[in-house]
Scaffold this motif. Structure first.
Motif, short mmCIF file in Angstrom:
data_model
loop_
_atom_site.label_atom_id
_atom_site.label_comp_id
_atom_site.label_asym_id
_atom_site.label_seq_id
_atom_site.Cartn_x
_atom_site.Cartn_y
_atom_site.Cartn_z
N SER A 10 -11.56 -7.11 -4.71
CA SER A 10 -11.39 -5.79 -4.70
C SER A 10 -10.13 -5.45 -4.82
CB SER A 10 -11.79 -4.88 -3.49
OG SER A 10 -11.42 -3.74 -3.45
N ASP A 11 -9.78 -4.39 -5.90
CA ASP A 11 -8.46 -3.86 -6.27
C ASP A 11 -8.22 -2.89 -5.39
OD1 ASP A 11 -6.61 -4.41 -8.00
OD2 ASP A 11 -6.89 -2.67 -9.29
N ILE A 12 -8.56 -2.68 -4.03
CA ILE A 12 -8.29 -1.69 -3.19
C ILE A 12 -7.73 -2.62 -1.69
CG2 ILE A 12 -8.92 0.01 -1.52
CD1 ILE A 12 -10.79 1.09 -3.91
N ILE A 13 -6.36 -2.05 -1.24
CA ILE A 13 -6.20 -2.74 -0.05
C ILE A 13 -6.32 -1.68 0.95
CG2 ILE A 13 -4.25 -3.59 1.50
CD1 ILE A 13 -2.96 -4.53 -1.23
N THR A 14 -7.06 -1.85 2.29
CA THR A 14 -7.54 -0.98 3.20
C THR A 14 -6.66 -0.97 4.35
OG1 THR A 14 -9.92 -1.12 2.55
CG2 THR A 14 -9.26 -0.04 4.61
N ASP A 15 -6.03 -0.02 4.62
CA ASP A 15 -5.00 0.22 5.68
C ASP A 15 -5.84 0.46 6.83
OD1 ASP A 15 -2.97 0.39 7.64
OD2 ASP A 15 -1.96 2.05 6.71
N ILE A 16 -6.13 -0.36 7.99
CA ILE A 16 -6.66 -0.08 9.19
C ILE A 16 -5.74 0.32 10.29
CG2 ILE A 16 -8.60 -1.86 8.49
CD1 ILE A 16 -7.13 -3.60 10.50
N THR A 17 -4.56 0.68 10.17
CA THR A 17 -3.72 1.18 11.30
C THR A 17 -3.56 2.59 11.09
OG1 THR A 17 -2.33 -0.79 10.95
CG2 THR A 17 -1.27 0.93 12.15
N PRO A 18 -3.85 3.33 12.56
CA PRO A 18 -3.68 4.76 12.41
C PRO A 18 -1.95 5.01 12.12
CG PRO A 18 -4.70 3.82 14.63
CD PRO A 18 -4.43 2.64 13.76
N THR A 19 -2.02 6.09 11.29
CA THR A 19 -0.74 6.47 10.69
C THR A 19 -0.38 7.83 11.11
OG1 THR A 19 -1.58 7.13 8.54
CG2 THR A 19 -0.62 4.85 8.82
N ASP A 20 -1.17 8.57 11.82
CA ASP A 20 -0.81 10.02 12.20
C ASP A 20 0.30 10.02 13.16
OD1 ASP A 20 -2.89 10.86 10.83
OD2 ASP A 20 -4.20 11.03 12.44
N THR A 21 1.22 11.00 12.73
CA THR A 21 2.66 11.00 13.71
C THR A 21 2.70 12.60 14.23
OG1 THR A 21 3.97 11.25 11.70
CG2 THR A 21 3.53 9.17 12.77
N PRO A 22 1.51 13.14 14.87
CA PRO A 22 1.58 14.65 15.05
C PRO A 22 2.79 15.42 15.60
CG PRO A 22 0.33 13.62 16.73
CD PRO A 22 0.69 12.36 15.51
N PHE A 23 3.54 14.72 16.76
CA PHE A 23 4.68 15.39 17.17
C PHE A 23 5.73 15.39 16.13
CE2 PHE A 23 8.50 15.53 19.51
CZ PHE A 23 8.51 16.35 20.28
N SER A 24 5.99 14.41 15.28
CA SER A 24 7.14 14.53 14.13
C SER A 24 6.78 15.40 13.11
CB SER A 24 7.24 12.96 13.72
OG SER A 24 7.63 11.78 14.63
N THR A 25 5.72 15.56 13.06
CA THR A 25 5.05 16.54 11.85
C THR A 25 5.21 17.93 12.38
OG1 THR A 25 3.52 14.80 11.13
CG2 THR A 25 3.29 17.41 10.59
#
Length: 223
Positions: free
Chosen positions: A17-32
């Motif tokens: 597959s030519d897609i790499i799936t990122d399985i790690t949560p990346t939300d940073t609500p406080f910083s945002t």
């Protein structure tokens, strides 16, 4: 007669597959939510002030007023903290053909930036670190958010008590009485199920098809 199959073939092309799936949560609500501001020194300073407590305020007509004792604003500080993420990619690694990314450097840079954002979110609300001044051999460290709270408010007997809606309401009242009007509740993932369970409280009706909001406020009561 033996049938020649793919198990006999040599030089089969890979099917990747030519897609790499990122399985790690990346939300940073406080910083945002808090945004950002430019600093020009190692220590950032800000002022905090408060009003005098409400009192029985009355005066005789025509009387000379008594001068109130004025109070100064409180100077608050926090350190700036350096967050780094270094990596090295060879030119050959950028030149060869790869799946899921055009250039290895660009891909690894994107990952590093996301990791730094997660590290920053952790420094804000994921730990309870006091500020460290630092020196030429010790890394400077900012105080976490809970270290900046002037008045500690705990709705339960201690930090290990399970979260309940009653404690949440008590906490909101305590925050307001101490000069805050919180509009966002940030909880750890383990408590998210507890908050979701508030909707199932006895005597409470909710239309799941229309909204995911749970309202527990009365602005006007008429009897």
């Amino acid at each position: 007669m033996t049938t020649y199959t793919t198990y006999d073939q040599v030089g089969l092309a890979e099917d990747v597959s030519d897609i790499i799936t990122d399985i790690t949560p990346t939300d940073t609500p406080f910083s945002t939510m808090i945004g950002s501001e430019t600093c020009s020194a190692r220590v950032f300073e800000f002022l905090e002030d408060s009003l005098a407590a409400a009192a029985d305020n009355k005066a005789v007509e025509g009387a000379d007023p008594s001068m109130a004792t004025l109070s100064n604003a409180t100077s608050r500080t926090n350190n700036t903290q350096i967050l780094t993420k270094a990596f090295q990619v060879s030119k050959t690694a950028d030149a060869v053909k790869t799946y899921g990314r055009a250039k290895e450097t660009a891909y690894q840079l994107g990952k590093a930036l996301k990791e730094i954002k997660r590290d920053l979110e952790r420094a804000y609300v994921g730990v309870s670190n006091a500020a460290v001044t630092g020196n030429s051999s010790t890394a400077r460290e900012m105080a976490s958010v809970d270290q900046q709270i002037s008045t500690t408010v705990d709705a339960g007997a201690n930090a290990t008590d399970a979260l309940t809606e009653a404690k949440l309401l008590e906490l909101g009242e305590a925050c307001y009485n101490n000069g805050s009007d919180p509009s966002v509740l940030m909880i750890k993932p383990g408590d998210a199920q507890i908050v979701a369970g508030f909707a199932a409280s006895s005597g409470r009706n909710r239309e799941f098809a229309q909204t995911r909001e749970l309202v527990n406020v009365i602005d006007l009561y008429v009897n």
